[in-house]
Design a protein around this motif. Structure first.
Motif, PDB file in Angstrom:
ATOM      1  N   MET A 194      40.372  46.045  44.347  1.00  0.00           N
ATOM      2  CA  MET A 194      39.874  45.140  43.308  1.00  0.00           C
ATOM      3  C   MET A 194      41.020  44.529  42.538  1.00  0.00           C
ATOM      4  O   MET A 194      40.853  44.078  41.406  1.00  0.00           O
ATOM      5  CB  MET A 194      38.962  45.909  42.341  1.00  0.00           C
ATOM      6  CG  MET A 194      37.688  46.416  42.987  1.00  0.00           C
ATOM      7  SD  MET A 194      36.561  47.100  41.767  1.00  0.00           S
ATOM      8  CE  MET A 194      35.294  47.785  42.824  1.00  0.00           C
ATOM      9  N   GLY A 195      42.187  44.528  43.131  1.00  0.00           N
ATOM     10  CA  GLY A 195      43.320  43.881  42.487  1.00  0.00           C
ATOM     11  C   GLY A 195      43.346  42.407  42.852  1.00  0.00           C
ATOM     12  O   GLY A 195      42.297  41.772  42.974  1.00  0.00           O
ATOM     13  N   MET A 196      44.549  41.888  43.034  1.00  0.00           N
ATOM     14  CA  MET A 196      44.659  40.460  43.341  1.00  0.00           C
ATOM     15  C   MET A 196      44.224  40.183  44.776  1.00  0.00           C
ATOM     16  O   MET A 196      44.534  40.941  45.688  1.00  0.00           O
ATOM     17  CB  MET A 196      46.111  40.036  43.207  1.00  0.00           C
ATOM     18  CG  MET A 196      46.624  40.137  41.801  1.00  0.00           C
ATOM     19  SD  MET A 196      48.396  39.894  41.863  1.00  0.00           S
ATOM     20  CE  MET A 196      48.657  39.146  40.296  1.00  0.00           C
ATOM     21  N   VAL A 214      36.006  48.658  49.115  1.00  0.00           N
ATOM     22  CA  VAL A 214      36.525  47.303  49.321  1.00  0.00           C
ATOM     23  C   VAL A 214      35.584  46.352  48.598  1.00  0.00           C
ATOM     24  O   VAL A 214      34.382  46.348  48.838  1.00  0.00           O
ATOM     25  CB  VAL A 214      36.626  46.970  50.830  1.00  0.00           C
ATOM     26  CG1 VAL A 214      36.955  45.497  51.040  1.00  0.00           C
ATOM     27  CG2 VAL A 214      37.683  47.851  51.489  1.00  0.00           C
ATOM     28  N   SER A 215      36.162  45.584  47.692  1.00  0.00           N
ATOM     29  CA  SER A 215      35.339  44.660  46.907  1.00  0.00           C
ATOM     30  C   SER A 215      35.567  43.240  47.406  1.00  0.00           C
ATOM     31  O   SER A 215      36.698  42.800  47.574  1.00  0.00           O
ATOM     32  CB  SER A 215      35.748  44.755  45.433  1.00  0.00           C
ATOM     33  OG  SER A 215      35.044  43.789  44.681  1.00  0.00           O
ATOM     34  N   THR A 216      34.464  42.531  47.660  1.00  0.00           N
ATOM     35  CA  THR A 216      34.580  41.160  48.145  1.00  0.00           C
ATOM     36  C   THR A 216      33.752  40.226  47.278  1.00  0.00           C
ATOM     37  O   THR A 216      32.733  40.627  46.715  1.00  0.00           O
ATOM     38  CB  THR A 216      34.107  41.045  49.613  1.00  0.00           C
ATOM     39  OG1 THR A 216      34.113  39.657  49.992  1.00  0.00           O
ATOM     40  CG2 THR A 216      32.715  41.604  49.822  1.00  0.00           C
ATOM     41  N   CYS A 275      39.858  44.216  35.135  1.00  0.00           N
ATOM     42  CA  CYS A 275      39.312  43.348  36.180  1.00  0.00           C
ATOM     43  C   CYS A 275      39.544  41.893  35.832  1.00  0.00           C
ATOM     44  O   CYS A 275      39.219  41.454  34.735  1.00  0.00           O
ATOM     45  CB  CYS A 275      37.798  43.498  36.288  1.00  0.00           C
ATOM     46  SG  CYS A 275      37.250  45.043  36.897  1.00  0.00           S
ATOM     47  N   GLY A 276      40.051  41.157  36.768  1.00  0.00           N
ATOM     48  CA  GLY A 276      40.168  39.710  36.593  1.00  0.00           C
ATOM     49  C   GLY A 276      41.325  39.284  35.729  1.00  0.00           C
ATOM     50  O   GLY A 276      41.540  38.102  35.498  1.00  0.00           O
ATOM     51  N   GLN A 277      42.138  40.243  35.249  1.00  0.00           N
ATOM     52  CA  GLN A 277      43.250  39.859  34.369  1.00  0.00           C
ATOM     53  C   GLN A 277      44.608  39.897  35.066  1.00  0.00           C
ATOM     54  O   GLN A 277      45.632  39.627  34.452  1.00  0.00           O
ATOM     55  CB  GLN A 277      43.311  40.797  33.146  1.00  0.00           C
ATOM     56  CG  GLN A 277      42.126  40.604  32.203  1.00  0.00           C
ATOM     57  CD  GLN A 277      42.306  41.406  30.929  1.00  0.00           C
ATOM     58  OE1 GLN A 277      42.627  42.584  30.984  1.00  0.00           O
ATOM     59  NE2 GLN A 277      42.092  40.771  29.788  1.00  0.00           N
TER      60      GLN A 277
END
Ligand code: SAH
Length: 345
Positions: free
Chosen positions: A160-162, A194-196, A337-339
């Motif tokens: 869930m990183g870049m 695994v995040s998609t 997340c998202g930063q």
């Protein structure tokens, strides 16, 4: 000509190299163990090899290990690392400690080619995919930090990183093979998520390949128009297609899907939005993680009010959908997340 990174070779290829150079095959096993299990940074550290063997390795190969550029520690214990790759590009990876777990949040690409409007990483151009060893190194690094800082082993890994892992599919799969291998870090695939953002074709491919890790999908809306307005790639990859892919995933793997979901004021915070999510969840066994919005200096996006989030949660629960509201971690160091955006520390 630049030398090959020895970690792009399989064990068999290293064996072949030794045989061709007049050495015994078992040397490859030793080298492989130094490279992966022990994560050495250079050939000199391979102390059970003779000087001459180390010299021919050095002559022919390099080890492009990641290098920690900066470390930032949040007041909640989260640790964010900026790591430098062999070509001087940077990615970030994060250690997230909780009472029962230590989770590594790992990057799969330098930048991202998707354009989710609420995500800081999307502002960085996608420069390239990470190689399997560069993904592996992030996990090995955080595993070491977990022992050094917390005296506890790493328990979980989330992609869930870049980057979008499924747009770097082969390398992500290869890295997971090594992370889970006894010759690598020996972690259980069941502790990997695994995040998609939802690439239907690749979700089907994963299902066909019978992968053992868990799947999370960054859904954020179950209404096409709304989702397209915040995740523009949804224009081409519609929710109907995603749904079919997820049903296929479940039929093949029998593993439930986690939907990640942020609720924003005026964007997806109505009862209608919540009902659409309920319908979406009925297509395949799933659960919902409502995640807190982490501000990225964009006025369009504001976290929904607590009462609207409670309402959402109630509607989901009434419909027997498993839902968790997650607190954000590491916000003070832009590690949430998202930063992740390579901001200077
Ligand atoms: N590309 C993959 C992996 C990135 S995961 C994916 O989209 O799943 C990062 C997670 O954080 C995703 O669920 C993403 O939707 C979410 N996210 C992105 N920006 C965010 C923000 N500003 N606040 C909270 N979550 C965010």
């Amino acid at each position: 000509m630049s030398k090959t990174d020895i970690r792009s070779l399989s064990l068999d290829q290293i064996k072949k190299f030794f045989l061709e150079n007049g050495h015994q095959e078992y040397r490859a096993d030793q080298v492989y163990s130094w490279l992966w299990e022990k994560s050495v940074l250079n050939f000199e550290q391979m102390t059970n090899l003779s000087k001459s063997i180390r010299a021919i390795l050095k002559e022919n190969f390099v080890i492009n290990h990641i290098k920690v550029e900066t470390i930032q520690k949040s007041k909640d214990g989260t640790i964010k690392n900026a790591v430098k790759l062999f070509d001087d590009l940077l990615v970030e990876c994060v250690l997230i400690p909780t009472k029962n777990r230590i989770t590594a949040c790992i990057s799969s690409q330098v930048g991202c080619s998707l354009n989710c409007k609420f995500c800081a990483t999307s502002k960085l151009k996608r420069m390239r995919n990470l190689n399997p060893d560069e993904i592996y190194d992030q996990v090995a690094l955080i595993s070491d930090q977990s022992r050094d800082y917390y005296n506890r082993p790493l328990t979980n890994i989330v992609f869930m990183g870049m980057g979008e892992p499924l747009m770097n599919y082969n390398n992500v799969i290869q890295s997971i093979k090594m992370i889970t291998s006894k010759k690598g870090l020996g972690m259980s695939p069941r502790r990997i998520v695994v995040s998609t953002s939802g690439i239907p074709k690749m979700i089907k491919k994963m299902a066909d390949e019978n992968v053992k890790f868990k799947l999370a999908v960054s859904l954020h809306s179950a209404i096409d128009d709304v989702r397209t307005s915040i995740m523009p790639f949804n224009e081409k990859l519609k929710l109907s297609e995603l749904k079919l892919a997820l049903q296929y995933w479940y039929s093949k793997t029998k593993r439930i899907i986690t939907y990640e979901y942020v609720i924003w004021k005026g964007i997806n915070d109505t009862i209608e939005d919540a009902k659409a999510l309920v319908d979406f969840c009925k297509f395949a066994p799933s659960k919902v993680n409502i995640i807190q919005y982490n501000s990225i200096d964009n006025d369009e996006f504001i976290q929904a009010s607590k009462s609207n989030i409670d309402l959402y949660q109630n509607i989901l629960e009434k419909n027997n959908i498993n839902v968790t509201v997650r607190k954000s971690r590491g916000q003070d160091i832009d590690a949430a997340c998202g930063q992740l955006a390579n901001k200077p520390s």
